[in-house]
Design an enzyme around this catalytic site. Structure first.
Site, PDB file in Angstrom:
ATOM      1  N   PRO A   1      28.827  41.678  -8.476  1.00  0.00           N
ATOM      2  CA  PRO A   1      27.607  40.884  -8.642  1.00  0.00           C
ATOM      3  C   PRO A   1      27.600  39.667  -7.723  1.00  0.00           C
ATOM      4  CG  PRO A   1      29.126  40.466 -10.455  1.00  0.00           C
ATOM      5  CD  PRO A   1      29.753  41.541  -9.606  1.00  0.00           C
ATOM      6  N   GLY A   2      26.439  39.364  -7.168  1.00  0.00           N
ATOM      7  CA  GLY A   2      26.281  38.095  -6.461  1.00  0.00           C
ATOM      8  C   GLY A   2      25.926  37.033  -7.478  1.00  0.00           C
TER       9      GLY A   2
ATOM     10  N   MET B   1      23.277  34.436  -9.393  1.00  0.00           N
ATOM     11  CA  MET B   1      21.898  34.577  -9.844  1.00  0.00           C
ATOM     12  C   MET B   1      20.941  34.365  -8.664  1.00  0.00           C
ATOM     13  SD  MET B   1      20.276  32.175 -12.760  1.00  0.00           S
ATOM     14  CE  MET B   1      20.780  30.719 -11.878  1.00  0.00           C
TER      15      MET B   1
ATOM     16  N   HIS C   1      35.556  40.236  -6.970  1.00  0.00           N
ATOM     17  CA  HIS C   1      34.761  40.533  -8.166  1.00  0.00           C
ATOM     18  C   HIS C   1      33.379  39.912  -8.123  1.00  0.00           C
ATOM     19  CE1 HIS C   1      35.248  36.426  -9.313  1.00  0.00           C
ATOM     20  NE2 HIS C   1      34.892  36.599 -10.554  1.00  0.00           N
TER      21      HIS C   1
END
Length: 473
Positions: free
Chosen positions: A371-372, A374, A396
């Site tokens: 995930p990047g 938000m 991660h």
DNA sequence: ATGTGC
């Protein structure tokens, strides 16, 4: 701490002081200056001095200072070595689950997206300290979940049988024993199963915006333009309490076994000792709990989708792509040696053909979910053979550049709104989200590219955010 | 990360 360049995007932290093995740090020219600004290199060096450590201790490109081992750190220990709660992290089995839908994202206008996140938030309690609503999650279910993970939930009608082989370790780390867990941890855990939490945890609606490897994307069920749902959460107060409890127990144990602990955060005991075995048994409970937590949240998301889109023409097949841990210690075989791999803010990244993959992803390598921050993109990648040098590990996420307090102070409303680039979010007050603002994190494209450029990973797909649910504190 | 504290 001195780093010596060792080829493209790769730096050696040479042995010095009490280091028994070298460090290996991944960074490109953009990331390198960011890594030197905190204590993370010293923390990596401290870990390299623990008994039984097998080198190199690794720092992923999203590395930053943490409690004990840096976040973005990998530490391998031989069977005669140690186990450390701080090297797993406060949020045991914090991890990511990706769902793919058959809904074309461009058919969902902002009001529908808003409706979807509102409905999901109605079903999934969010925020620090939030308890699950009484949806039939009994003490029995909690006790079953910590021992066998989502398997028991599927039998009870939560989620689908097909989900189970798309979870790291099948959703169940063997050796879990609630007898090793404090009653305080159990009290917190039993009421929080099926909740999102706060901080960087989220549920995000995304669109598959780019494919880099069409064949692998096909195998993962990822089609361009499809709507995906990403869930990032962990073991809530349960894992947190276990980490706190065992950090104390392991600190005392280290003294008894004559282990010199360089930092309280690296408190540890021999894997074979009673204290070490107890921590493993308790950690495994939290690992299984977190898999079960993401599984229950998946069930609620599927319900919300049927509520909002079920009467239309959509095929509501919502399939699990994968569920991966990024705070965990587990036994793996590397170079013919059985090692306890501590990954903290790092994910496993096995290449195609590796027997550690689940059977359905053996020929491609399992999906690695990154995930990047938000408002910025996320990636799906796979591991490559070269990742053997990092014990088949990858980063991660993006990794922080600003602390939570610094982000609240330094990021303006204008900067925040610009950086969110139109992503919907579930709160009126942007101030509640500033500590998670894109500006508080490194550039995810740079972080992912750092490993992809040197063939540790292979990019498969890029996911752009559409709407995000964050836990409000 | 976290009923954010030894």
């Amino acid at each position: 701490m001195k780093l010596v360049r060792s080829g493209e995007n790769r730096y050696r932290l040479k042995r010095q002081g009490k280091m028994l093995v070298e460090g290996l740090v991944y960074a490109n020219d953009y990331l390198l200056p960011l890594i030197a600004t905190d204590k993370s290199l010293q923390q990596l060096a401290d870990a390299a001095g623990l008994p039984g450590v097998v080198g190199p201790v690794c720092g992923m490109p999203d590395m930053h200072e943490g409690f004990g081992l840096p976040i973005g750190g990998v530490m391998a220990c031989a069977p005669d070595g140690v186990i450390s709660a701080g090297a797993v992290g406060m949020d045991i089995n914090c991890g990511v689950r990706l769902l793919v839908t058959e809904v074309p994202a461009d058919e969902l206008d902002p009001p529908i997206l808003r409706k979807l996140i509102n409905r999901i938030e109605r079903y999934v309690p969010t925020g620090v300290g939030r308890k699950g609503r009484n949806r039939g999650i009994t003490r029995d279910i909690f006790e079953e979940a910590v021992h066998i993970g989502p398997l028991g939930l599927v039998k009870r009608g939560y989620g689908l049988p097909a989900d189970l082989n798309k979870i790291e370790e099948g959703g169940c780390l063997p050796g879990a024993d609630l007898g090793a867990v404090s009653s305080r941890a159990c009290e917190r855990g039993a009421v929080q199963l099926g909740t999102l939490g706060g901080g960087n945890h989220f549920i995000e609606l995304q669109v598959i915006s780019e494919l880099y490897d069409r064949q692998t994307a096909d195998a993962f069920g990822l089609c361009p333009g499809a709507l995906t749902v990403m869930v990032h959460t962990g073991s809530r107060g349960f894992g947190h309490q276990i980490c706190v409890d065992y950090s104390k127990i392991l600190l005392a144990a280290a003294g008894e076994y004559g282990i010199e602990v360089p930092d309280r955060g690296l408190a540890c005991a021999p894997i074979d000792s009673q204290e070490g075995k107890n921590y493993y048994a308790a950690m495994a409970c939290a690992v299984n709990y977190a898999f079960a937590n993401r599984h229950l949240i998946t069930h609620e998301i599927r319900k919300a989708f049927v509520d909002v889109l079920g009467k239309g023409r959509y095929n509501l097949g919502i399939n699990l792509v994968y569920d991966i841990a990024h705070n965990i210690a587990k036994w793996e075989e590397h170079g013919g040696q059985r090692l306890l791999i501590h990954r903290k803010g790092a994910t496993r990244a096995l290449p195609s053909g590796h027997m550690g993959n689940p059977s359905i992803y053996r020929h491609t390598g399992h999906p690695v979910l990154i995930p990047g921050s938000m408002g910025t993109a996320s990636y799906v990648v796979t591991g490559m053979e070269k990742a053997a040098e990092s014990f088949f590990s990858a980063n991660h996420g993006a990794g922080r550049v600003l602390s939570r307090t610094a982000a609240k102070k330094e990021i303006s409303k204008e900067q925040f709104e610009l950086s969110m680039s139109g992503t919907l979010y579930n709160t009126r007050n942007y101030r509640e989200l500033l500590d998670e603002a894109p500006g508080a994190y490194k550039d995810i494209d740079q972080v992912v590219e750092t490993l992809a450029a040197i063939d540790l990973t292979c990019k498969v797909a890029k996911l752009e955010p559409l709407a995000v649910i964050k836990g409000k504190d």
